[in-house]
Design a protein around this motif. Structure first.
Motif, PDB file in Angstrom:
ATOM      1  N   TYR A 111      81.658   5.441 141.269  1.00  0.00           N
ATOM      2  CA  TYR A 111      81.390   5.104 139.876  1.00  0.00           C
ATOM      3  C   TYR A 111      80.109   5.791 139.448  1.00  0.00           C
ATOM      4  CZ  TYR A 111      85.004   1.684 140.588  1.00  0.00           C
ATOM      5  OH  TYR A 111      86.199   1.091 140.878  1.00  0.00           O
ATOM      6  N   CYS A 112      80.217   6.583 138.404  1.00  0.00           N
ATOM      7  CA  CYS A 112      79.078   7.324 137.875  1.00  0.00           C
ATOM      8  C   CYS A 112      78.515   6.564 136.682  1.00  0.00           C
ATOM      9  CB  CYS A 112      79.532   8.716 137.466  1.00  0.00           C
ATOM     10  SG  CYS A 112      78.205   9.745 136.881  1.00  0.00           S
ATOM     11  N   PHE A 113      77.241   6.253 136.740  1.00  0.00           N
ATOM     12  CA  PHE A 113      76.551   5.526 135.672  1.00  0.00           C
ATOM     13  C   PHE A 113      75.852   6.559 134.800  1.00  0.00           C
ATOM     14  CE2 PHE A 113      72.864   2.487 134.654  1.00  0.00           C
ATOM     15  CZ  PHE A 113      73.516   1.967 133.555  1.00  0.00           C
ATOM     16  N   PHE A 114      76.143   6.540 133.511  1.00  0.00           N
ATOM     17  CA  PHE A 114      75.578   7.534 132.613  1.00  0.00           C
ATOM     18  C   PHE A 114      75.026   6.886 131.360  1.00  0.00           C
ATOM     19  CE2 PHE A 114      79.724   6.844 130.891  1.00  0.00           C
ATOM     20  CZ  PHE A 114      79.595   7.053 129.531  1.00  0.00           C
ATOM     21  N   VAL A 115      74.120   7.605 130.718  1.00  0.00           N
ATOM     22  CA  VAL A 115      73.608   7.246 129.398  1.00  0.00           C
ATOM     23  C   VAL A 115      73.705   8.507 128.554  1.00  0.00           C
ATOM     24  CG1 VAL A 115      71.559   6.606 128.070  1.00  0.00           C
ATOM     25  CG2 VAL A 115      72.059   5.441 130.203  1.00  0.00           C
ATOM     26  N   ILE A 116      74.192   8.358 127.335  1.00  0.00           N
ATOM     27  CA  ILE A 116      74.313   9.502 126.431  1.00  0.00           C
ATOM     28  C   ILE A 116      73.437   9.259 125.208  1.00  0.00           C
ATOM     29  CG2 ILE A 116      76.376   8.547 125.333  1.00  0.00           C
ATOM     30  CD1 ILE A 116      77.345  11.433 124.910  1.00  0.00           C
ATOM     31  N   GLU A 117      72.702  10.286 124.820  1.00  0.00           N
ATOM     32  CA  GLU A 117      71.966  10.257 123.558  1.00  0.00           C
ATOM     33  C   GLU A 117      72.994  10.599 122.483  1.00  0.00           C
ATOM     34  OE1 GLU A 117      68.537  12.806 123.695  1.00  0.00           O
ATOM     35  OE2 GLU A 117      68.015  12.110 125.712  1.00  0.00           O
ATOM     36  N   GLY A 128      73.177   7.768 138.223  1.00  0.00           N
ATOM     37  CA  GLY A 128      73.466   7.556 139.626  1.00  0.00           C
ATOM     38  C   GLY A 128      74.948   7.435 139.878  1.00  0.00           C
ATOM     39  N   VAL A 129      75.302   7.538 141.152  1.00  0.00           N
ATOM     40  CA  VAL A 129      76.690   7.410 141.589  1.00  0.00           C
ATOM     41  C   VAL A 129      76.707   6.455 142.774  1.00  0.00           C
ATOM     42  CG1 VAL A 129      78.695   8.626 142.518  1.00  0.00           C
ATOM     43  CG2 VAL A 129      77.209   9.757 140.855  1.00  0.00           C
ATOM     44  N   THR A 130      77.629   5.495 142.746  1.00  0.00           N
ATOM     45  CA  THR A 130      77.717   4.510 143.817  1.00  0.00           C
ATOM     46  C   THR A 130      79.161   4.065 144.002  1.00  0.00           C
ATOM     47  OG1 THR A 130      76.869   2.383 144.621  1.00  0.00           O
ATOM     48  CG2 THR A 130      77.261   2.562 142.271  1.00  0.00           C
ATOM     49  N   THR A 131      79.446   3.488 145.168  1.00  0.00           N
ATOM     50  CA  THR A 131      80.774   2.925 145.402  1.00  0.00           C
ATOM     51  C   THR A 131      80.852   1.480 144.936  1.00  0.00           C
ATOM     52  OG1 THR A 131      80.139   2.271 147.634  1.00  0.00           O
ATOM     53  CG2 THR A 131      81.243   4.401 147.391  1.00  0.00           C
ATOM     54  N   ASN A 132      79.718   0.846 144.756  1.00  0.00           N
ATOM     55  CA  ASN A 132      79.690  -0.568 144.383  1.00  0.00           C
ATOM     56  C   ASN A 132      78.628  -0.808 143.308  1.00  0.00           C
ATOM     57  OD1 ASN A 132      80.100  -3.303 144.337  1.00  0.00           O
ATOM     58  ND2 ASN A 132      78.830  -3.706 146.126  1.00  0.00           N
ATOM     59  N   PRO A 133      78.964  -0.574 142.043  1.00  0.00           N
ATOM     60  CA  PRO A 133      77.970  -0.802 140.993  1.00  0.00           C
ATOM     61  C   PRO A 133      77.783  -2.305 140.758  1.00  0.00           C
ATOM     62  CG  PRO A 133      80.038  -0.144 140.023  1.00  0.00           C
ATOM     63  CD  PRO A 133      80.219  -0.088 141.513  1.00  0.00           C
ATOM     64  N   ASP A 134      76.560  -2.769 140.910  1.00  0.00           N
ATOM     65  CA  ASP A 134      76.280  -4.176 140.650  1.00  0.00           C
ATOM     66  C   ASP A 134      75.072  -4.291 139.727  1.00  0.00           C
ATOM     67  OD1 ASP A 134      74.291  -3.442 142.409  1.00  0.00           O
ATOM     68  OD2 ASP A 134      74.713  -4.980 143.886  1.00  0.00           O
ATOM     69  N   GLY A 135      74.740  -5.508 139.347  1.00  0.00           N
ATOM     70  CA  GLY A 135      73.677  -5.754 138.387  1.00  0.00           C
ATOM     71  C   GLY A 135      72.314  -5.221 138.801  1.00  0.00           C
ATOM     72  N   PRO A 136      71.827  -5.546 140.012  1.00  0.00           N
ATOM     73  CA  PRO A 136      70.511  -5.037 140.420  1.00  0.00           C
ATOM     74  C   PRO A 136      70.448  -3.509 140.468  1.00  0.00           C
ATOM     75  CG  PRO A 136      71.157  -6.872 141.813  1.00  0.00           C
ATOM     76  CD  PRO A 136      72.343  -6.535 140.959  1.00  0.00           C
ATOM     77  N   TRP A 137      71.521  -2.872 140.895  1.00  0.00           N
ATOM     78  CA  TRP A 137      71.532  -1.413 140.953  1.00  0.00           C
ATOM     79  C   TRP A 137      71.438  -0.823 139.540  1.00  0.00           C
ATOM     80  CZ3 TRP A 137      74.836   2.505 139.292  1.00  0.00           C
ATOM     81  CH2 TRP A 137      74.598   3.756 139.840  1.00  0.00           C
ATOM     82  N   ALA A 138      72.234  -1.353 138.601  1.00  0.00           N
ATOM     83  CA  ALA A 138      72.216  -0.858 137.225  1.00  0.00           C
ATOM     84  C   ALA A 138      70.854  -1.091 136.581  1.00  0.00           C
ATOM     85  CB  ALA A 138      73.319  -1.524 136.407  1.00  0.00           C
ATOM     86  N   THR A 139      70.237  -2.239 136.876  1.00  0.00           N
ATOM     87  CA  THR A 139      68.914  -2.547 136.328  1.00  0.00           C
ATOM     88  C   THR A 139      67.882  -1.538 136.819  1.00  0.00           C
ATOM     89  OG1 THR A 139      69.478  -4.891 136.196  1.00  0.00           O
ATOM     90  CG2 THR A 139      67.141  -4.326 136.150  1.00  0.00           C
ATOM     91  N   GLN A 140      67.924  -1.201 138.099  1.00  0.00           N
ATOM     92  CA  GLN A 140      66.977  -0.220 138.635  1.00  0.00           C
ATOM     93  C   GLN A 140      67.206   1.156 138.021  1.00  0.00           C
ATOM     94  OE1 GLN A 140      64.271  -0.789 140.602  1.00  0.00           O
ATOM     95  NE2 GLN A 140      63.821   1.326 140.049  1.00  0.00           N
ATOM     96  N   GLN A 141      68.450   1.514 137.786  1.00  0.00           N
ATOM     97  CA  GLN A 141      68.737   2.823 137.198  1.00  0.00           C
ATOM     98  C   GLN A 141      68.222   2.920 135.768  1.00  0.00           C
ATOM     99  OE1 GLN A 141      69.772   5.243 139.184  1.00  0.00           O
ATOM    100  NE2 GLN A 141      69.785   3.661 140.741  1.00  0.00           N
ATOM    101  N   ILE A 142      68.308   1.830 135.004  1.00  0.00           N
ATOM    102  CA  ILE A 142      67.813   1.883 133.626  1.00  0.00           C
ATOM    103  C   ILE A 142      66.287   1.912 133.620  1.00  0.00           C
ATOM    104  CG2 ILE A 142      67.673  -0.554 132.941  1.00  0.00           C
ATOM    105  CD1 ILE A 142      69.346   2.216 130.927  1.00  0.00           C
ATOM    106  N   ARG A 143      65.661   1.244 134.596  1.00  0.00           N
ATOM    107  CA  ARG A 143      64.196   1.363 134.739  1.00  0.00           C
ATOM    108  C   ARG A 143      63.801   2.814 134.990  1.00  0.00           C
ATOM    109  NH1 ARG A 143      64.234  -3.204 138.514  1.00  0.00           N
ATOM    110  NH2 ARG A 143      63.783  -5.029 137.273  1.00  0.00           N
ATOM    111  N   ASN A 144      64.530   3.467 135.891  1.00  0.00           N
ATOM    112  CA  ASN A 144      64.244   4.868 136.202  1.00  0.00           C
ATOM    113  C   ASN A 144      64.409   5.754 134.967  1.00  0.00           C
ATOM    114  OD1 ASN A 144      63.888   4.017 138.823  1.00  0.00           O
ATOM    115  ND2 ASN A 144      65.840   4.819 139.559  1.00  0.00           N
TER     116      ASN A 144
END
Length: 118
Positions: free
Chosen positions: A19-25, A35-51
């Motif tokens: 699963y590829c997590f993306f943000v588009i302007e 990021g890309v992960t096999t198991n997207p969960d809440g803490p992982w998504a939260t860290q990615q948006i912080r980054n």
């Protein structure tokens, strides 16, 4: 305005779904692959948006809204990180994938060969 979501990628080598997590302007259609992960969960998504907010630096102030769907990966902590950066998380209405056409594979990027110009 920013929009975010996940899209699946089937890996032929490992036979796993990633699963590829993306943000588009939305205005410029610039895509940030967070990021890309096999198991997207809440803490992982939260860290990615912080980054992302850290990487955007001063440009983060240019965006006030982040449009997202109602997936379980977008937890209260995800919204709290955005609120701390003075961004508002806006959920799309239930069962409305048409509201985010840039997530579908049917919309090609604008250009001279784009028949849909979407």
């Amino acid at each position: 305005m920013l929009a975010t979501g996940f899209f699946p990628v089937d890996c032929a080598v490992s036979l796993q779904r990633l699963y590829c997590f993306f943000v588009i302007e939305v205005r410029s259609r610039y895509v940030h692959i967070l990021g890309v992960t096999t198991n997207p969960d809440g803490p992982w998504a939260t860290q990615q948006i912080r980054n992302l907010l850290r990487d955007l630096g001063g440009r983060a102030a240019d965006f006030r809204f982040l449009i997202r769907d109602r997936a379980g990966q977008f937890t209260a902590s995800f919204d709290a990180v955005l609120a701390g950066a003075r961004h508002r998380s806006v959920k799309i209405p239930p069962r409305s994938p048409v509201r985010m056409p840039w997530r579908s594979g049917s919309c090609s990027p604008p250009g001279p060969r784009s028949p849909t110009r979407c």
